[in-house]
Scaffold this motif. Structure first.
Motif, PDB file in Angstrom:
ATOM      1  N   LYS A  13     -95.462 -24.922 -81.161  1.00 31.48           N
ATOM      2  CA  LYS A  13     -94.259 -25.702 -80.879  1.00 31.48           C
ATOM      3  C   LYS A  13     -93.040 -25.062 -81.509  1.00 31.48           C
ATOM      4  CE  LYS A  13     -91.845 -29.395 -79.671  1.00 31.48           C
ATOM      5  NZ  LYS A  13     -91.514 -29.669 -78.260  1.00 31.48           N
ATOM      6  N   ASP A  56     -98.457 -26.403 -62.417  1.00 29.76           N
ATOM      7  CA  ASP A  56     -97.439 -25.578 -63.059  1.00 29.76           C
ATOM      8  C   ASP A  56     -97.544 -25.641 -64.586  1.00 29.76           C
ATOM      9  OD1 ASP A  56     -96.461 -24.836 -60.618  1.00 29.76           O
ATOM     10  OD2 ASP A  56     -94.836 -26.329 -60.591  1.00 29.76           O
ATOM     11  N   GLU A  57     -98.074 -26.746 -65.098  1.00 31.41           N
ATOM     12  CA  GLU A  57     -98.165 -26.918 -66.551  1.00 31.41           C
ATOM     13  C   GLU A  57     -99.564 -26.647 -67.106  1.00 31.41           C
ATOM     14  OE1 GLU A  57     -97.181 -29.510 -64.596  1.00 31.41           O
ATOM     15  OE2 GLU A  57     -95.005 -29.209 -64.748  1.00 31.41           O
ATOM     16  N   TYR A  77    -101.987 -26.491 -71.819  1.00 31.72           N
ATOM     17  CA  TYR A  77    -101.000 -27.390 -71.227  1.00 31.72           C
ATOM     18  C   TYR A  77     -99.633 -27.065 -71.807  1.00 31.72           C
ATOM     19  CZ  TYR A  77     -98.473 -31.683 -70.086  1.00 31.72           C
ATOM     20  OH  TYR A  77     -97.538 -32.596 -69.628  1.00 31.72           O
ATOM     21  N   GLN A  78     -98.686 -26.681 -70.927  1.00 30.46           N
ATOM     22  CA  GLN A  78     -97.352 -26.291 -71.357  1.00 30.46           C
ATOM     23  C   GLN A  78     -96.317 -27.142 -70.614  1.00 30.46           C
ATOM     24  OE1 GLN A  78     -96.542 -22.116 -70.975  1.00 30.46           O
ATOM     25  NE2 GLN A  78     -94.726 -22.199 -72.287  1.00 30.46           N
ATOM     26  N   PRO A  79     -95.954 -28.309 -71.166  1.00 29.92           N
ATOM     27  CA  PRO A  79     -95.013 -29.184 -70.483  1.00 29.92           C
ATOM     28  C   PRO A  79     -93.590 -28.633 -70.436  1.00 29.92           C
ATOM     29  CG  PRO A  79     -95.526 -30.037 -72.663  1.00 29.92           C
ATOM     30  CD  PRO A  79     -96.429 -28.887 -72.429  1.00 29.92           C
ATOM     31  N   ASP A  80     -93.232 -27.763 -71.400  1.00 25.95           N
ATOM     32  CA  ASP A  80     -91.909 -27.127 -71.408  1.00 25.95           C
ATOM     33  C   ASP A  80     -92.038 -25.796 -72.118  1.00 25.95           C
ATOM     34  OD1 ASP A  80     -91.321 -27.553 -74.359  1.00 25.95           O
ATOM     35  OD2 ASP A  80     -91.539 -29.646 -73.710  1.00 25.95           O
ATOM     36  N   ARG A  81     -90.962 -25.015 -72.097  1.00 28.29           N
ATOM     37  CA  ARG A  81     -91.021 -23.657 -72.638  1.00 28.29           C
ATOM     38  C   ARG A  81     -91.182 -23.624 -74.159  1.00 28.29           C
ATOM     39  NH1 ARG A  81     -86.328 -21.285 -74.443  1.00 28.29           N
ATOM     40  NH2 ARG A  81     -86.943 -19.312 -73.458  1.00 28.29           N
ATOM     41  N   ASP A  82     -91.011 -24.773 -74.840  1.00 28.96           N
ATOM     42  CA  ASP A  82     -91.108 -24.805 -76.289  1.00 28.96           C
ATOM     43  C   ASP A  82     -92.408 -25.421 -76.798  1.00 28.96           C
ATOM     44  OD1 ASP A  82     -88.514 -23.726 -76.596  1.00 28.96           O
ATOM     45  OD2 ASP A  82     -87.626 -25.707 -76.298  1.00 28.96           O
ATOM     46  N   THR A  83     -93.296 -25.793 -75.890  1.00 26.61           N
ATOM     47  CA  THR A  83     -94.505 -26.514 -76.300  1.00 26.61           C
ATOM     48  C   THR A  83     -95.732 -25.980 -75.566  1.00 26.61           C
ATOM     49  OG1 THR A  83     -93.165 -28.515 -76.592  1.00 26.61           O
ATOM     50  CG2 THR A  83     -95.560 -28.786 -76.575  1.00 26.61           C
TER      51      THR A  83
END
Length: 461
Positions: free
Chosen positions: A240, A73-74, A192-198
């Motif tokens: 970011k 997913d990330e 790699y996208q651990p969250d919507r802001d990074t």
């Protein structure tokens, strides 16, 4: 095509002081023999043409594709591949045409060094002809002999000085070539996208630019053919957002190598497009946007670039600096070489540091008027302006300041803009200068716009 009287005064200004006694001697001999021996001819007749007709037939085929595949997913994998097939049929025909239709003279290949004249140079030919005239005057040589005729004939032929001027006025062989090439290039990236802001990413890509021929009249010693250029690029970056601080940052570091880099340098006579060898560039980039308040936006962009020719053994040499100072280009391996080693030099047009800072403040004037004032500051570090790295072809660092006051009148669907560019009135060369054609020691440049202010009105109907 040169069809005016430029060359005559130019030739005589460059050579006349040294050649006047020789030409006067030939004319005196002609008068003494009642014209049986021809007088000296024009060094550079007006109306002489230096033509070249270049034709190219180019066929290129490519097959390419790209896909994204989510590993998790990330984590996302992006990959692409391209196959390119190219064929070029190239033809360049050069001709040198004297106005009177006489044969173009090619007796003198260069001006030559007065201290060490070499056979085939204008200085050598003038010295030999002068010695023959002295022998004739002393009664030691028959003025009608084959020896005298061979020595004097070049200076009795119209256009005798043209070839010695340089590549522009020198004869050269035609170019008839067929080039075939194919290349496979590709790219791969891991995101790699651990969250919507990074978003973190790392990428590798390859590039390709086909080869060809240099159709300008470049100096002897340079290859008119150049090979394909290939590149390999690595990049690591971060995008970011900081929602609580109203801040967005994009940052990246990169490293690129280019093999057989196609360098293009204007030499005063034409553009010399050739393979420079290997070229390396590394650096980092930073972009930031900060919404400091509801009405104030701050933008920052910075780039640091370190670039150099890793290998460039047959580059162009200094012209203006050497002409004025007498200091030869340290890259010249042999005194007779017309090319110089540029390995380790910075490429032209690449400042090491570049910064842009802008502030935009919205202004509440009325309900039906949207307005803002904006200021922009730009810093550019010193720039090499040409491919020879001539010390006189360097633009020092400079600072620019621009302003804008913008108003949009909603009811009238109209914009009114007051602006000022280069408010500090900086004087700088706009990244372009070049050696003046056929006038060693002179440089031409395109200066940037000075301080400029104005008003712009836009009305939509």
């Amino acid at each position: 095509l040169y069809t005016d009287n430029f060359f005559n005064p130019f030739v005589m200004a460059r050579f006349g002081g040294a050649l006047d006694p020789l030409l006067a001697g030939i004319n005196g001999l002609s008068a003494a023999t009642g014209g049986l021996i021809a007088p000296a001819a024009e060094a550079a007749p007006a109306g002489t043409g230096f033509d070249h007709i270049a034709k190219q037939q180019h066929k290129s085929y490519a097959l390419f594709g790209q896909f994204d595949y989510k590993l998790t997913d990330e984590l996302t994998l992006t990959a692409g591949i391209r196959y390119t097939d190219e064929k070029k049929d190239l033809s360049t025909v050069f001709s040198e045409n004297l106005a009177g239709g006489t044969t173009y003279p090619t007796d003198f290949s260069s001006v030559g060094d007065p201290a060490a004249p070499t056979p085939g140079s204008l200085i050598y030919g003038a010295g030999y002809a002068g010695a023959i005239l002295q022998g004739i005057g002393a009664g030691q040589i028959d003025p009608f002999s084959a020896t005298a005729a061979a020595a004097l004939l070049p200076f009795q032929t119209p256009g005798w000085a043209f070839k010695a001027l340089g590549a522009t006025t020198s004869d050269r062989p035609d170019i008839i070539e067929s080039l075939k090439d194919d290349q496979i290039t590709g790219t791969i990236k891991l995101s790699y996208q651990p969250d919507r802001d990074t978003l973190w990413y790392v990428s590798y890509g390859e590039g390709y630019k086909s080869g060809g021929t240099n159709t300008d009249r470049i100096a002897a010693g340079f290859n008119p053919l150049f090979d394909a250029e290939t590149s390999q690029a690595f990049e690591i970056g971060l995008k970011k957002d900081f929602p609580d601080q109203n801040l967005r940052i994009n940052a990246a570091t990169h490293y690129t190598t280019v093999n057989d880099f196609q360098a293009n340098t204007f030499t005063g006579n034409g553009f010399n497009l050739q393979n420079a060898g290997d070229y390396g560039i590394k650096g980092l980039e930073l972009e930031a946007t900060w919404l400091a308040t509801d009405s104030l936006e701050v933008n920052l962009a910075y780039a640091m670039v370190k670039a150099e020719y890793k290998t460039f053994e047959r580059g162009n040499c200094w012209v203006a600096y050497t002409w004025h100072t007498g200091v030869d280009d340290p890259g010249r391996q042999n005194p007779t070489d017309r090319f110089c080693d540029r390995s380790g030099d910075r490429p032209g047009g690449e400042p090491e540091n570049y910064l842009v800072l802008s502030l935009k403040q919205d202004i509440d004037l009325a309900d039906n008027i949207y307005a803002y004032v904006q200021g922009e500051y730009t810093y550019t570090s010193d720039i090499i302006l040409d491919g020879s790295n001539d010390p006189y072809a360097v633009q020092d660092s400079y600072n620019l300041l621009n302003f804008r006051f913008f108003m949009n009148f909603t009811d009238m669907d109209m914009d009114l803009i007051f602006w000022a560019r280069n408010a500090l009135d900086e004087e700088y060369v706009n990244r372009t200068n070049f050696n003046t054609p056929l006038q060693d020691g002179k440089l031409n440049a395109y200066m940037a716009e000075p301080r400029t202010m104005g008003v712009t009105i836009k009305k939509r109907f």
